[in-house]
Scaffold this active site. Structure first.
Site, PDB file in Angstrom:
ATOM      1  N   ASP A  10      68.672   4.593  20.783  1.00 31.84           N
ATOM      2  CA  ASP A  10      69.695   5.061  19.851  1.00 31.84           C
ATOM      3  C   ASP A  10      69.254   4.811  18.409  1.00 31.84           C
ATOM      4  O   ASP A  10      69.843   4.007  17.674  1.00 31.84           O
ATOM      5  CB  ASP A  10      71.020   4.352  20.141  1.00 31.84           C
ATOM      6  CG  ASP A  10      71.554   4.699  21.524  1.00 31.84           C
ATOM      7  OD1 ASP A  10      71.380   5.857  21.951  1.00 31.84           O
ATOM      8  OD2 ASP A  10      72.141   3.823  22.168  1.00 31.84           O
ATOM      9  N   LYS A  32      65.875   6.503  27.287  1.00 31.38           N
ATOM     10  CA  LYS A  32      66.825   7.604  27.152  1.00 31.38           C
ATOM     11  C   LYS A  32      66.803   8.114  25.727  1.00 31.38           C
ATOM     12  O   LYS A  32      66.949   7.343  24.782  1.00 31.38           O
ATOM     13  CB  LYS A  32      68.243   7.148  27.510  1.00 31.38           C
ATOM     14  CG  LYS A  32      69.284   8.266  27.385  1.00 31.38           C
ATOM     15  CD  LYS A  32      70.652   7.815  27.856  1.00 31.38           C
ATOM     16  CE  LYS A  32      71.415   7.030  26.837  1.00 31.38           C
ATOM     17  NZ  LYS A  32      71.901   7.877  25.688  1.00 31.38           N
ATOM     18  N   ASP A  59      69.189  12.999  27.355  1.00 30.05           N
ATOM     19  CA  ASP A  59      70.643  12.932  27.520  1.00 30.05           C
ATOM     20  C   ASP A  59      71.331  13.840  26.502  1.00 30.05           C
ATOM     21  O   ASP A  59      71.780  13.379  25.448  1.00 30.05           O
ATOM     22  CB  ASP A  59      71.082  11.469  27.354  1.00 30.05           C
ATOM     23  CG  ASP A  59      72.584  11.284  27.441  1.00 30.05           C
ATOM     24  OD1 ASP A  59      73.254  12.121  28.060  1.00 30.05           O
ATOM     25  OD2 ASP A  59      73.082  10.273  26.875  1.00 30.05           O
ATOM     26  N   LYS A  61      73.740  16.301  27.654  1.00 25.50           N
ATOM     27  CA  LYS A  61      75.069  16.617  28.200  1.00 25.50           C
ATOM     28  C   LYS A  61      75.444  18.087  27.984  1.00 25.50           C
ATOM     29  O   LYS A  61      76.484  18.394  27.380  1.00 25.50           O
ATOM     30  CB  LYS A  61      76.138  15.714  27.585  1.00 25.50           C
ATOM     31  CG  LYS A  61      75.909  14.221  27.796  1.00 25.50           C
ATOM     32  CD  LYS A  61      77.032  13.423  27.167  1.00 25.50           C
ATOM     33  CE  LYS A  61      76.855  11.927  27.321  1.00 25.50           C
ATOM     34  NZ  LYS A  61      75.742  11.396  26.494  1.00 25.50           N
ATOM     35  N   LEU A  62      74.643  18.992  28.481  1.00 28.57           N
ATOM     36  CA  LEU A  62      74.912  20.411  28.250  1.00 28.57           C
ATOM     37  C   LEU A  62      76.251  20.826  28.861  1.00 28.57           C
ATOM     38  O   LEU A  62      76.608  20.441  29.971  1.00 28.57           O
ATOM     39  CB  LEU A  62      73.788  21.262  28.843  1.00 28.57           C
ATOM     40  CG  LEU A  62      72.376  21.023  28.292  1.00 28.57           C
ATOM     41  CD1 LEU A  62      71.433  22.110  28.784  1.00 28.57           C
ATOM     42  CD2 LEU A  62      72.362  20.956  26.769  1.00 28.57           C
ATOM     43  N   ASP A  64      78.218  24.582  28.549  1.00 26.15           N
ATOM     44  CA  ASP A  64      78.342  25.896  27.926  1.00 26.15           C
ATOM     45  C   ASP A  64      78.461  26.932  29.042  1.00 26.15           C
ATOM     46  O   ASP A  64      78.543  26.579  30.221  1.00 26.15           O
ATOM     47  CB  ASP A  64      77.120  26.182  27.033  1.00 26.15           C
ATOM     48  CG  ASP A  64      77.465  27.054  25.827  1.00 26.15           C
ATOM     49  OD1 ASP A  64      78.129  28.091  26.032  1.00 26.15           O
ATOM     50  OD2 ASP A  64      77.065  26.705  24.705  1.00 26.15           O
ATOM     51  N   ILE A  65      78.452  28.202  28.685  1.00 22.01           N
ATOM     52  CA  ILE A  65      78.527  29.227  29.722  1.00 22.01           C
ATOM     53  C   ILE A  65      77.252  29.164  30.574  1.00 22.01           C
ATOM     54  O   ILE A  65      76.200  28.728  30.106  1.00 22.01           O
ATOM     55  CB  ILE A  65      78.719  30.632  29.106  1.00 22.01           C
ATOM     56  CG1 ILE A  65      77.531  31.009  28.220  1.00 22.01           C
ATOM     57  CG2 ILE A  65      80.022  30.690  28.321  1.00 22.01           C
ATOM     58  CD1 ILE A  65      77.577  32.443  27.735  1.00 22.01           C
ATOM     59  N   ASN A  67      74.875  31.143  31.665  1.00 18.85           N
ATOM     60  CA  ASN A  67      73.617  31.739  31.249  1.00 18.85           C
ATOM     61  C   ASN A  67      72.961  30.943  30.118  1.00 18.85           C
ATOM     62  O   ASN A  67      71.733  30.786  30.083  1.00 18.85           O
ATOM     63  CB  ASN A  67      73.835  33.187  30.803  1.00 18.85           C
ATOM     64  CG  ASN A  67      72.526  33.928  30.619  1.00 18.85           C
ATOM     65  OD1 ASN A  67      71.730  34.036  31.556  1.00 18.85           O
ATOM     66  ND2 ASN A  67      72.284  34.411  29.415  1.00 18.85           N
ATOM     67  N   THR A 122      81.960   6.728  29.709  1.00 17.43           N
ATOM     68  CA  THR A 122      82.409   5.346  29.884  1.00 17.43           C
ATOM     69  C   THR A 122      83.249   4.867  28.707  1.00 17.43           C
ATOM     70  O   THR A 122      83.805   3.768  28.749  1.00 17.43           O
ATOM     71  CB  THR A 122      81.206   4.400  30.089  1.00 17.43           C
ATOM     72  OG1 THR A 122      80.227   4.634  29.075  1.00 17.43           O
ATOM     73  CG2 THR A 122      80.580   4.620  31.453  1.00 17.43           C
ATOM     74  N   GLN A 193      82.729   1.217  24.344  1.00 21.25           N
ATOM     75  CA  GLN A 193      82.789   1.399  25.790  1.00 21.25           C
ATOM     76  C   GLN A 193      84.049   0.711  26.329  1.00 21.25           C
ATOM     77  O   GLN A 193      84.467  -0.327  25.809  1.00 21.25           O
ATOM     78  CB  GLN A 193      81.553   0.793  26.465  1.00 21.25           C
ATOM     79  CG  GLN A 193      80.233   1.292  25.913  1.00 21.25           C
ATOM     80  CD  GLN A 193      79.807   2.621  26.514  1.00 21.25           C
ATOM     81  OE1 GLN A 193      80.605   3.341  27.090  1.00 21.25           O
ATOM     82  NE2 GLN A 193      78.548   2.935  26.385  1.00 21.25           N
ATOM     83  N   GLY A 213      71.619   0.065  25.910  1.00 22.79           N
ATOM     84  CA  GLY A 213      71.221   0.408  24.549  1.00 22.79           C
ATOM     85  C   GLY A 213      71.292  -0.763  23.608  1.00 22.79           C
ATOM     86  O   GLY A 213      70.367  -1.548  23.473  1.00 22.79           O
ATOM     87  N   ARG A 214      72.453  -0.940  22.967  1.00 19.75           N
ATOM     88  CA  ARG A 214      72.590  -1.904  21.882  1.00 19.75           C
ATOM     89  C   ARG A 214      72.283  -3.340  22.276  1.00 19.75           C
ATOM     90  O   ARG A 214      71.805  -4.114  21.445  1.00 19.75           O
ATOM     91  CB  ARG A 214      74.006  -1.793  21.296  1.00 19.75           C
ATOM     92  CG  ARG A 214      74.174  -0.563  20.416  1.00 19.75           C
ATOM     93  CD  ARG A 214      75.615  -0.228  20.144  1.00 19.75           C
ATOM     94  NE  ARG A 214      76.221   0.455  21.280  1.00 19.75           N
ATOM     95  CZ  ARG A 214      77.378   1.113  21.217  1.00 19.75           C
ATOM     96  NH1 ARG A 214      78.045   1.166  20.076  1.00 19.75           N
ATOM     97  NH2 ARG A 214      77.864   1.720  22.274  1.00 19.75           N
TER      98      ARG A 214
END
Length: 238
Positions: A10, A32, A59, A61-62, A64-65, A67, A122, A193, A213-214
């Site tokens: 991060d 990540k 990471d 996190k897609l 969308d439509i 296609n 989370t 979190q 992470g942190r």
């Protein structure tokens, strides 16, 4: 997928990322790369990490439509990352399209990246889910439902809290991948979190991989804390 400790990079840029990773010497680790770093540096950061021998969870996190997600995943697969993710809330067709894109974009002779679905962040509490997202079922019910949807769509697993792992494995099988952020040492702040556990608890609950992470990246001695968490995660320390 074997048990893994994944370190969340991060950082705002590649320079800070390099400074952090230099503390690990030549040891390859699983990392990540999230939105902040990837949007700043683009594929260059992935190329650098691969050159250093690190495994990569991209990471983004897609959601969308179908296609658009399929086309995006085709590009991401060509980068040679190890794990990618989508929001399971995007539905079956979107998740299936994500897999199609990964298969099409994977380099010749290489397996496609592991694809996992985000159930609920989370940082999301039961109260937020009910009052702001307007989902009236319990948090556990929603997470398991999304996990079953991801499994039925062909995904390899999900992102979830370690607290939900037993329910997900019961519903989707022990081999279904569960990647679990929200990992903290006992004296760490929870920050943003809400559903958090220790590395030992994550191991007991059956997480496939933990994301930290942190607790590591903001530590005065990151390598020392990494090794401590790794030992706790692997059960080396009682």
């Amino acid at each position: 997928m074997k048990k893994e400790l994944i370190v969340a990079l991060d950082f705002p840029n590649l320079l800070d990322t390099k400074k952090f990773l230099e503390q690990f010497g030549d040891e390859p680790i699983f990392v990540k790369v999230g939105m902040e770093l990837f949007y700043q540096e683009g594929p260059a950061v992935i190329s650098y990490l691969k050159e250093q021998g690190h495994s990569i969870f991209l990471d983004l996190k897609l959601h969308d439509i179908p296609n658009t997600v399929k086309s995006a995943m085709r590009r991401l697969a060509s980068l040679g990352v190890d794990i990618v993710n989508v929001h399971a809330a995007g539905g079956t067709k979107m998740m299936e399209s994500a897999l199609e894109g990964l298969e099409a974009g994977a380099p010749s002779g290489k397996k496609r990246p592991v694809c996992i679905g985000v159930t609920q962040l989370t940082s999301t509490s039961e109260e937020v889910m009910r009052n702001e997202i307007w989902i009236n079922q319990s948090l556990d019910e929603v997470v398991v439902y999304y996990a079953k949807l991801a499994s039925a769509s062909g995904l390899d697993g999900v992102v979830c809290s370690s607290l939900e792992v037993p329910f997900i494995h019961k519903a989707c099988g022990e081999d279904f991948v569960t990647v679990t952020p929200g990992i903290r040492l006992p004296n760490d702040e929870s920050s943003d979190q809400t559903r958090i556990v220790t590395p030992e608890k994550a191991r007991e609950l059956g997480s496939t991989a933990i994301v930290v992470g942190r607790s590591i990246t903001r530590a005065n001695e990151p390598l020392q804390i990494y090794q401590q968490i790794k030992a706790l995660w692997e059960g080396v320390i009682a």
